[in-house]
Structure formats: structure tokens, C-alpha cells
Enzyme design. Structure first.
Site, PDB file in Angstrom:
ATOM      1  N   LYS A 184      -8.971   3.221   7.453  1.00  0.00           N
ATOM      2  CA  LYS A 184      -8.512   1.867   7.136  1.00  0.00           C
ATOM      3  C   LYS A 184      -7.284   1.461   7.948  1.00  0.00           C
ATOM      4  O   LYS A 184      -6.984   0.275   8.065  1.00  0.00           O
ATOM      5  CB  LYS A 184      -8.223   1.728   5.636  1.00  0.00           C
ATOM      6  CG  LYS A 184      -7.002   2.453   5.127  1.00  0.00           C
ATOM      7  CD  LYS A 184      -6.850   2.260   3.629  1.00  0.00           C
ATOM      8  CE  LYS A 184      -5.593   2.917   3.080  1.00  0.00           C
ATOM      9  NZ  LYS A 184      -4.357   2.340   3.594  1.00  0.00           N
ATOM     10  N   ASP A 185      -6.554   2.438   8.531  1.00  0.00           N
ATOM     11  CA  ASP A 185      -5.385   2.119   9.355  1.00  0.00           C
ATOM     12  C   ASP A 185      -5.763   1.675  10.760  1.00  0.00           C
ATOM     13  O   ASP A 185      -4.929   1.112  11.478  1.00  0.00           O
ATOM     14  CB  ASP A 185      -4.459   3.336   9.468  1.00  0.00           C
ATOM     15  CG  ASP A 185      -3.728   3.643   8.177  1.00  0.00           C
ATOM     16  OD1 ASP A 185      -3.645   2.749   7.313  1.00  0.00           O
ATOM     17  OD2 ASP A 185      -3.242   4.781   8.025  1.00  0.00           O
ATOM     18  N   ARG A 201       7.262   0.449  -0.038  1.00  0.00           N
ATOM     19  CA  ARG A 201       7.004   1.357   1.083  1.00  0.00           C
ATOM     20  C   ARG A 201       7.199   2.790   0.601  1.00  0.00           C
ATOM     21  O   ARG A 201       7.722   3.042  -0.476  1.00  0.00           O
ATOM     22  CB  ARG A 201       7.962   1.066   2.241  1.00  0.00           C
ATOM     23  CG  ARG A 201       7.744  -0.257   2.957  1.00  0.00           C
ATOM     24  CD  ARG A 201       6.450  -0.326   3.762  1.00  0.00           C
ATOM     25  NE  ARG A 201       6.276   0.821   4.631  1.00  0.00           N
ATOM     26  CZ  ARG A 201       6.778   0.905   5.868  1.00  0.00           C
ATOM     27  NH1 ARG A 201       7.491  -0.095   6.346  1.00  0.00           N
ATOM     28  NH2 ARG A 201       6.557   1.962   6.625  1.00  0.00           N
ATOM     29  N   CYS A 253      -5.660  -4.917   9.413  1.00  0.00           N
ATOM     30  CA  CYS A 253      -5.564  -4.111   8.203  1.00  0.00           C
ATOM     31  C   CYS A 253      -4.544  -4.670   7.223  1.00  0.00           C
ATOM     32  O   CYS A 253      -4.439  -4.184   6.104  1.00  0.00           O
ATOM     33  CB  CYS A 253      -5.227  -2.664   8.557  1.00  0.00           C
ATOM     34  SG  CYS A 253      -3.660  -2.453   9.420  1.00  0.00           S
ATOM     35  N   ARG A 311      -4.271  -7.890   0.585  1.00  0.00           N
ATOM     36  CA  ARG A 311      -5.627  -7.827   0.020  1.00  0.00           C
ATOM     37  C   ARG A 311      -5.584  -7.462  -1.454  1.00  0.00           C
ATOM     38  O   ARG A 311      -6.234  -8.109  -2.296  1.00  0.00           O
ATOM     39  CB  ARG A 311      -6.455  -6.789   0.789  1.00  0.00           C
ATOM     40  CG  ARG A 311      -7.822  -6.484   0.171  1.00  0.00           C
ATOM     41  CD  ARG A 311      -8.467  -5.271   0.829  1.00  0.00           C
ATOM     42  NE  ARG A 311      -7.674  -4.071   0.651  1.00  0.00           N
ATOM     43  CZ  ARG A 311      -7.707  -3.292  -0.434  1.00  0.00           C
ATOM     44  NH1 ARG A 311      -8.492  -3.615  -1.456  1.00  0.00           N
ATOM     45  NH2 ARG A 311      -6.971  -2.201  -0.514  1.00  0.00           N
ATOM     46  N   ARG A 312      -4.823  -6.427  -1.796  1.00  0.00           N
ATOM     47  CA  ARG A 312      -4.733  -6.012  -3.192  1.00  0.00           C
ATOM     48  C   ARG A 312      -4.066  -7.085  -4.040  1.00  0.00           C
ATOM     49  O   ARG A 312      -4.525  -7.411  -5.135  1.00  0.00           O
ATOM     50  CB  ARG A 312      -3.959  -4.692  -3.287  1.00  0.00           C
ATOM     51  CG  ARG A 312      -4.750  -3.485  -2.793  1.00  0.00           C
ATOM     52  CD  ARG A 312      -3.884  -2.261  -2.630  1.00  0.00           C
ATOM     53  NE  ARG A 312      -4.694  -1.069  -2.356  1.00  0.00           N
ATOM     54  CZ  ARG A 312      -4.225   0.012  -1.757  1.00  0.00           C
ATOM     55  NH1 ARG A 312      -2.964   0.063  -1.355  1.00  0.00           N
ATOM     56  NH2 ARG A 312      -5.022   1.051  -1.550  1.00  0.00           N
ATOM     57  N   ARG A 325       6.043   6.417  -4.114  1.00  0.00           N
ATOM     58  CA  ARG A 325       5.628   5.240  -4.878  1.00  0.00           C
ATOM     59  C   ARG A 325       5.408   5.591  -6.348  1.00  0.00           C
ATOM     60  O   ARG A 325       5.761   4.811  -7.243  1.00  0.00           O
ATOM     61  CB  ARG A 325       4.365   4.639  -4.255  1.00  0.00           C
ATOM     62  CG  ARG A 325       4.586   4.171  -2.828  1.00  0.00           C
ATOM     63  CD  ARG A 325       3.372   3.481  -2.250  1.00  0.00           C
ATOM     64  NE  ARG A 325       3.542   3.273  -0.812  1.00  0.00           N
ATOM     65  CZ  ARG A 325       2.895   2.367  -0.099  1.00  0.00           C
ATOM     66  NH1 ARG A 325       2.029   1.567  -0.687  1.00  0.00           N
ATOM     67  NH2 ARG A 325       3.099   2.249   1.195  1.00  0.00           N
TER      68      ARG A 325
END
Length: 289
Positions: A83-84, A144, A237, A126-127, A150
């Protein structure tokens, strides 16, 4: 690159190193005569932890140094989170293939004492765009750091919740954490990022044949379809686009429109036709008017 010795380039984050371990396990099983070594690197995205990925654009920030290692001969294979990767590959490099895909869905990570989070942190447009429909009253901020960082921010009360990929949580063994609840979304609820859950192996152009033969064809078809849709939509992305291909069906989330579903029919140029259909349907092509 030789068939007897391969040097793998990877980021040094815990998740990247775990993905490289999984890659080594797979390759050693399928290429037992080959010796492997690992070249750990720090990317621009790793260095610039204070940057807003949304404002600066996240495309390429976590892959550039690994690609340069391929070009310079420091490495033969770059291990990436699929996905990156940008939707279109550079002319001098190619994706040899992918390991079998892990879970593709996202997970809401929230403190156990909170039923409905009011303060949610994510660096993914997106999220955020998709979850605003589920949590319309929430306040949103960026976040980040690696997965563990996180999780600690949520557990310590800096935010109520964050959203993480199930694959990363599973690979790191972090699907349990003191004081936190993990609430998975299905891919139908929150359309994943193109390539989410897949580990991609990138090589110099024309050097992927040996690897391609031992990598997962089904994952390759799905991820390459998702990336083709993303490229056709002009998305990177860090845009509010989700694309998920499964069993020759494609689900797309596009922020101005929402979620739509498409089915691939026939063989041959099915991917090209469905990409063109999606782009036209979403009003992104010149002949869609």
C-alpha cells in the site's frame, strides 16, 4: 542479482522488519539454494516524523531510499508494504510479486472505557472520510509513529481512538493491549487502501523472473488490479480513495461519490476494461460527460 545470493533492502521499523522476516521465511522455503542478507535503511518518511503526510503527500516517502538501493546495486530486492508503493512503477524497476496476502481490513483501536470515541487520530484521509459516516460527531487529528507508538498514545489518553491495519497488528502480535479494545471493520464497511495487507517485492527491471515463479499469483492479480484502478483515478496512497479486489469483484470508495462495486467479466483484457469502466463511471474521464 544471482540465483545464489540475494540482498534484501527494508525499512528499519518494527513492522517492516517483521515483514522482511516473513519474506525471508517464504523465500528460504521456496529457494533453498539461495543465500540471503538484509540491508536495513531509513527512508525520508521515517526521518521526517513531524511532517504531515496528508499535507506533503505520502507517495514515495517510504520507498525512495529502497529504490535507490536497487539502482545502485546495494540491494537486489526491496521489501515494501504494497500500500506504500506508488500506483505506477518507475521505468527501471518492477514488482516481481507478492507474498500471500494477509487480512486487508482496518481496525478501530479505542480505550476500553469508551463506547463511542469523540477524538480520533489518523493520518489517512481515506480512513477519516469513510469513518466520518460512522462517527459524525468525532473530532479528528493526525497521528504519526509506528504501531506501538500509536497504541501507547491511545492507551495513555492522548486520543480516544485510532485506526490501524489488521495485517500490521497481527504481524506484530499487537491485537491485544492493556486498556484497549480492538473493533475490526469489514472490507465492506471501510474499503481498504490499494494493496493493503500485501508484502511486495521490488527488483530492477527484467530481474524478477526467478522470484515471480515462487510468489503468490492470486495476490498479484488482486493488488495489481487495485493499483491499476488507483492509477486510472489519479490517486496516490494519501488520497481519499479505497480500492479492494476480491474474487474478481472490485469495490471502490471515492470521497465525492462514496462506495461503488464492480464485477470483472470475461478474461484477457478484463482488468483494462473494468478500470476504464470505473474511471468513466466516477466521472474522471474525458468521455464520461
Amino acid at each position: 542479482m544471482t540465483s545464489q545470493s540475494l540482498r534484501l533492502a527494508t525499512r528499519g521499523s518494527p513492522l517492516a522488519m517483521r515483514q522482511t522476516e516473513l519474506t525471508l521465511e517464504w523465500l528460504r522455503e521456496h529457494l533453498p539454494e539461495t543465500e540471503f542478507s538484509v540491508h536495513e535503511m531509513v527512508t525520508t518518511g521515517d526521518k521526517q516524523k513531524q511532517w504531515s503526510l496528508e499535507q506533503r503527500g505520502g507517495e514515495g516517502l517510504f520507498v525512495k531510499e529502497l529504490e535507490e538501493a536497487l539502482r545502485s546495486g546495494q540491494a537486489d530486492v526491496a521489501v515494501h508494504s504494497a500500500k506504500d508503493l506508488p500506483a505506477v512503477q518507475p521505468d527501471d524497476l518492477e514488482i516481481a510479486g507478492y507474498l500471500p496476502r494477509a487480512e486487508v481490513n482496518d481496525v478501530l483501536v479505542v480505550r476500553e472505557d469508551i463506547a463511542t470515541p469523540c477524538f480520533i487520530a489518523t493520518s489517512s484521509p481515506r480512513r477519516r472520510a469513510q469513518l466520518k459516516a460512522l462517527y459524525p460527531c468525532a473530532v479528528w487529528s493526525e497521528i504519526r509513529g509506528n504501531v506501538e507508538t500509536r497504541l501507547k498514545k491511545v492507551a495513555n489518553g492522548k486520543v480516544d481512538a485510532t485506526i490501524l491495519a489488521a495485517a500490521g497488528l497481527r504481524r506484530l502480535g499487537h491485537f491485544e493491549w492493556p486498556g484497549l479494545a480492538f473493533r475490526p471493520f469489514s472490507p465492506a464497511q471501510v474499503i481498504p487502501a490499494a494493496g493493503q495487507g500485501a508484502i511486495a517485492l521490488q527488483v530492477r527491471k527484467g530481474e524478477g523472473e526467478a522470484l515471480r515463479a515462487v510468489l503468490d499469483e492470486e495476490t498479484g492479480y488482486a493488488v495489481e488490479t487495485e493499483k491499476a484502478v488507483l492509477a486510472g483515478m489519479g490517486g496516490g496512497c494519501h488520497t481519499s480513495i479505497g480500492v479492494y479486489c476480491y474474487n474478481r469483484n472490485v469495490s471502490v470508495y471515492y470521497e465525492p461519490i462514496g462506495t461503488r462495486h464492480y464485477q470483472m467479466r470475461g478474461n484477457g483484457d478484463a482488468r483494462e476494461r473494468v478500470v476504464a469502466e470505473i474511471v468513466k463511471d466516477l466521472g474522471l474521464s474525458e468521455d464520461s460527460e
